[in-house]
Design a protein around this motif. Sequence first.
Motif, PDB file in Angstrom:
ATOM      1  N   ASP A  41       0.763  -7.948  -3.630  1.00 24.91           N
ATOM      2  CA  ASP A  41      -0.005  -8.701  -2.477  1.00 24.91           C
ATOM      3  C   ASP A  41      -1.070  -7.555  -1.924  1.00 24.91           C
ATOM      4  O   ASP A  41      -2.008  -7.987  -1.689  1.00 24.91           O
ATOM      5  CB  ASP A  41       0.902  -8.720  -1.161  1.00 24.91           C
ATOM      6  CG  ASP A  41       1.411 -10.198  -1.340  1.00 24.91           C
ATOM      7  OD1 ASP A  41       1.183 -11.077  -2.594  1.00 24.91           O
ATOM      8  OD2 ASP A  41       2.735 -10.275  -0.684  1.00 24.91           O
ATOM      9  N   TYR A  42      -0.676  -6.291  -2.120  1.00 20.97           N
ATOM     10  CA  TYR A  42      -1.868  -5.159  -1.710  1.00 20.97           C
ATOM     11  C   TYR A  42      -2.976  -5.199  -2.686  1.00 20.97           C
ATOM     12  O   TYR A  42      -3.981  -5.127  -2.097  1.00 20.97           O
ATOM     13  CB  TYR A  42      -0.978  -3.859  -1.707  1.00 20.97           C
ATOM     14  CG  TYR A  42      -2.123  -2.737  -1.694  1.00 20.97           C
ATOM     15  CD1 TYR A  42      -2.748  -2.566  -0.331  1.00 20.97           C
ATOM     16  CD2 TYR A  42      -2.523  -1.864  -2.710  1.00 20.97           C
ATOM     17  CE1 TYR A  42      -3.897  -1.587  -0.268  1.00 20.97           C
ATOM     18  CE2 TYR A  42      -3.459  -0.921  -2.634  1.00 20.97           C
ATOM     19  CZ  TYR A  42      -4.007  -0.704  -1.314  1.00 20.97           C
ATOM     20  OH  TYR A  42      -5.036   0.326  -1.273  1.00 20.97           O
ATOM     21  N   LEU A  43      -2.707  -5.476  -3.983  1.00 18.67           N
ATOM     22  CA  LEU A  43      -3.780  -5.314  -5.051  1.00 18.67           C
ATOM     23  C   LEU A  43      -4.627  -6.580  -4.626  1.00 18.67           C
ATOM     24  O   LEU A  43      -5.777  -6.491  -4.885  1.00 18.67           O
ATOM     25  CB  LEU A  43      -3.152  -5.414  -6.234  1.00 18.67           C
ATOM     26  CG  LEU A  43      -2.498  -4.075  -6.629  1.00 18.67           C
ATOM     27  CD1 LEU A  43      -1.905  -3.923  -7.992  1.00 18.67           C
ATOM     28  CD2 LEU A  43      -3.461  -2.767  -6.553  1.00 18.67           C
ATOM     29  N   ALA A  48       0.784  -1.077   0.045  1.00 19.44           N
ATOM     30  CA  ALA A  48       0.006  -0.109   0.138  1.00 19.44           C
ATOM     31  C   ALA A  48       1.006   1.316   0.008  1.00 19.44           C
ATOM     32  O   ALA A  48       0.646   2.312  -0.754  1.00 19.44           O
ATOM     33  CB  ALA A  48      -0.856  -0.043   1.329  1.00 19.44           C
ATOM     34  N   TYR A  49       2.045   1.142   0.671  1.00 17.50           N
ATOM     35  CA  TYR A  49       3.021   2.378   0.902  1.00 17.50           C
ATOM     36  C   TYR A  49       3.421   2.583  -0.543  1.00 17.50           C
ATOM     37  O   TYR A  49       3.623   3.878  -1.059  1.00 17.50           O
ATOM     38  CB  TYR A  49       3.903   2.238   1.797  1.00 17.50           C
ATOM     39  CG  TYR A  49       4.920   3.318   2.046  1.00 17.50           C
ATOM     40  CD1 TYR A  49       4.483   4.190   2.793  1.00 17.50           C
ATOM     41  CD2 TYR A  49       6.235   2.919   1.356  1.00 17.50           C
ATOM     42  CE1 TYR A  49       5.637   5.262   2.926  1.00 17.50           C
ATOM     43  CE2 TYR A  49       7.141   4.237   1.402  1.00 17.50           C
ATOM     44  CZ  TYR A  49       6.938   5.240   2.289  1.00 17.50           C
ATOM     45  OH  TYR A  49       7.775   6.106   2.262  1.00 17.50           O
ATOM     46  N   LEU A  50       3.912   1.452  -1.292  1.00 20.04           N
ATOM     47  CA  LEU A  50       4.520   1.543  -2.389  1.00 20.04           C
ATOM     48  C   LEU A  50       3.836   2.124  -3.574  1.00 20.04           C
ATOM     49  O   LEU A  50       3.963   2.789  -4.436  1.00 20.04           O
ATOM     50  CB  LEU A  50       5.139   0.273  -2.695  1.00 20.04           C
ATOM     51  CG  LEU A  50       6.366  -0.218  -1.753  1.00 20.04           C
ATOM     52  CD1 LEU A  50       6.598  -1.788  -2.074  1.00 20.04           C
ATOM     53  CD2 LEU A  50       7.601   0.681  -2.170  1.00 20.04           C
ATOM     54  N   ASN A  98       2.203   6.661  -6.892  1.00 17.26           N
ATOM     55  CA  ASN A  98       0.936   7.416  -7.061  1.00 17.26           C
ATOM     56  C   ASN A  98      -0.141   6.819  -8.074  1.00 17.26           C
ATOM     57  O   ASN A  98      -0.621   7.226  -9.176  1.00 17.26           O
ATOM     58  CB  ASN A  98       1.310   8.689  -7.784  1.00 17.26           C
ATOM     59  CG  ASN A  98       0.139   9.877  -7.742  1.00 17.26           C
ATOM     60  OD1 ASN A  98      -0.977   9.760  -6.983  1.00 17.26           O
ATOM     61  ND2 ASN A  98       0.368  10.930  -8.412  1.00 17.26           N
ATOM     62  N   CYS A  99      -0.141   5.493  -8.038  1.00 20.51           N
ATOM     63  CA  CYS A  99      -1.129   4.425  -8.822  1.00 20.51           C
ATOM     64  C   CYS A  99      -2.455   5.017  -8.962  1.00 20.51           C
ATOM     65  O   CYS A  99      -3.021   4.959  -9.981  1.00 20.51           O
ATOM     66  CB  CYS A  99      -0.641   3.189  -8.540  1.00 20.51           C
ATOM     67  SG  CYS A  99       0.856   2.619  -8.235  1.00 20.51           S
ATOM     68  N   ALA A 110      11.069  -7.539  -5.354  1.00 25.19           N
ATOM     69  CA  ALA A 110      10.385  -7.553  -4.030  1.00 25.19           C
ATOM     70  C   ALA A 110       9.516  -6.403  -3.866  1.00 25.19           C
ATOM     71  O   ALA A 110       8.349  -6.952  -3.430  1.00 25.19           O
ATOM     72  CB  ALA A 110      11.702  -7.236  -2.981  1.00 25.19           C
ATOM     73  N   ASP A 111       9.581  -5.101  -4.321  1.00 26.12           N
ATOM     74  CA  ASP A 111       8.668  -4.185  -4.360  1.00 26.12           C
ATOM     75  C   ASP A 111       7.430  -4.404  -5.114  1.00 26.12           C
ATOM     76  O   ASP A 111       6.166  -4.346  -5.001  1.00 26.12           O
ATOM     77  CB  ASP A 111       9.310  -2.820  -4.727  1.00 26.12           C
ATOM     78  CG  ASP A 111      10.055  -2.466  -3.473  1.00 26.12           C
ATOM     79  OD1 ASP A 111       9.857  -2.886  -2.261  1.00 26.12           O
ATOM     80  OD2 ASP A 111      10.652  -1.435  -3.730  1.00 26.12           O
ATOM     81  N   SER A 112       7.562  -5.081  -6.132  1.00 31.26           N
ATOM     82  CA  SER A 112       6.822  -5.781  -7.137  1.00 31.26           C
ATOM     83  C   SER A 112       5.754  -6.591  -6.414  1.00 31.26           C
ATOM     84  O   SER A 112       4.348  -6.272  -6.810  1.00 31.26           O
ATOM     85  CB  SER A 112       7.021  -5.987  -8.490  1.00 31.26           C
ATOM     86  OG  SER A 112       6.014  -6.589  -9.404  1.00 31.26           O
ATOM     87  N   ASP A 113       6.383  -7.512  -5.897  1.00 31.57           N
ATOM     88  CA  ASP A 113       5.669  -8.538  -5.048  1.00 31.57           C
ATOM     89  C   ASP A 113       4.625  -8.011  -4.069  1.00 31.57           C
ATOM     90  O   ASP A 113       3.510  -8.442  -3.871  1.00 31.57           O
ATOM     91  CB  ASP A 113       6.247  -9.624  -4.554  1.00 31.57           C
ATOM     92  CG  ASP A 113       6.872 -10.482  -5.946  1.00 31.57           C
ATOM     93  OD1 ASP A 113       6.422 -10.294  -7.178  1.00 31.57           O
ATOM     94  OD2 ASP A 113       7.998 -11.275  -5.432  1.00 31.57           O
TER      95      ASP A 113
END
Length: 425
Positions: free
Chosen positions: A139-141, A48-50, A55-56, A132-135
Motif C-alpha cells: 500500500d505504501y509503494l 512506510a514504517y515497515l 531498510n528497503c 498483513a505487513d506485506s500488504d
Amino acid sequence: MKRLAIGALLLAIALAGLVIFLNLRGESPIREAQALAPPAADSIARGAYLMRAGNCAACHTDRGGAPLAGGRAIDTPFGTVYASNLTPHAAAGLGGWSPDHFWRALHNGRSKDGRLLYPAFPYTHYTMVTRADSDAMFDYLRSVPAVDRANTPHKLRWPYSTQAALGVWRALYFTPGEHVDDGSKPAEWNRGAYLVRGLGHCGACHSSRNALGATSDMMDLSGGVIPMQNWYAPSLSAPSEASVAGWDTAQVVRLLQTGIAPRGTVLGPMADVVKQSTQHLAPADLQAMAVFLKSLPEGTAHEQKSSALEMGPRMAERGAKVYEQHCVQCHGARGEGVPGAYPALAGNRALRLPVTSNLVQVVLGGGFPPATAGNPRPFGMPPYATVLSDADVAAVISHVRHAWGNNAPAVSELDVAQQRSSSTP
C-alpha cells in the motif's frame, strides 16, 4: 549403452522435477492485478514504517536517483545485481502488480512473471514477513510517485546468470518460512525476534557464507565477512565480538537509535543501517530488538584462518611512533579516548577481533558514526590511505592491538596491501 542413456535421462528428469517441486513450496494461487481502491492513510503510514524497518531504500534507491526507483548496483562474487524499480509505474515498476505478487516476491522470492529472484534481494529473511505487513508495504509503494525508469539487466557470470542454476541453489538452500511466536517467550521478545530475523534481515550480514553465497542457517548471527565490501560483521552472540548480553537494555537501544553508546560505536555498513533504518524505529521496537539480542545464546568467536603474527621490535617501535604522530591527540596516550567523542582503545574488543579487516578499513578510509537525531554531529576519524604506507598501517594497528592489555596478534603488511588493492576502484 542405450539403457544407460535412458537411465541418465530419467534421472535428469527426476532431478529437474525435484528442483521444480522444491522451488514451488509455499506457493499460493496468484490473483492478477485488479483495480484497487486507494490505500488507506493508516496502511500507507504503517507500510512506510515497515519499509524503514527493512531498510528497503538503501538498495532500491540509486545514488542521486529518485527514491525507490531502483538502479543501484549491488556487487556480488558472481557479478552485479541491479535493484529493481519499486515505484507504481505501470511499465517500469510495480504498477501492474497485485498484493499477491508482492507477497510472493517477499515470501517465495519470485517476480510477477514467476522468475526466480536472486538472493541479493534478501527474501531468505523477508520470507518471515507476515502477509498483513506485506500488504501494508505494498500500500505504501502504491502511494509513492511513479518513476519511469526501466530496470537495469543484471550482469552475472554464467552459469549464475541462469534460472536453472538459481533453481538448484534455492532447492539446496531456501525454504519459505513464517514467523511463529514462541509461546514460552514474552510478546516483547517475539516482536524483537520478528524484526531481527525478518524485516531487519540482520543475518544477511552477520552470518558467514559458503562458496555459493549461502549460509548454513538463515537465522544464524555468528558473524561473517560481508561479500565484496571488506567489512566483517561481528558475531552478535560471542562475548568477545559483538554480543550485548552483558549490556543494559537502554545501552543497546541507544546504539541502535544514535549509533553511539558507552560501550560501542557503529561504523561502516552498520552506520548506514542506523542512519537509514533503526534510528527511525519506535522506541518500543528498539526495546524489543534489544531484548531479543540480549537473549541470544552465547556463541564462539570467529576463527581467523591465518596464523597469528608476532610483533617484532622494529614493528613495535614503528607502530608506537605512528600512533604518537597521528592518533594520540584523540585516543590518548593510554588509549583512554574521550567519552562521547573518540572511543577508548584500551580494552576495546573491536580491536581484538580475530578478523582485522575492519581496522584496516577504518585506518585507510576513515570512519564516522552516522549522523542521527540523537547524535547530529558525530566525531569521526579521517582517512589515512594517502598519508600512511602499508607498513605504517600494519604497525600502528598492531601497536593498538597489543598495547594497554589488548594482547591481540599483529597485522601483516601483506594483509594491509591486499585490502588496500581490493578496495581501490
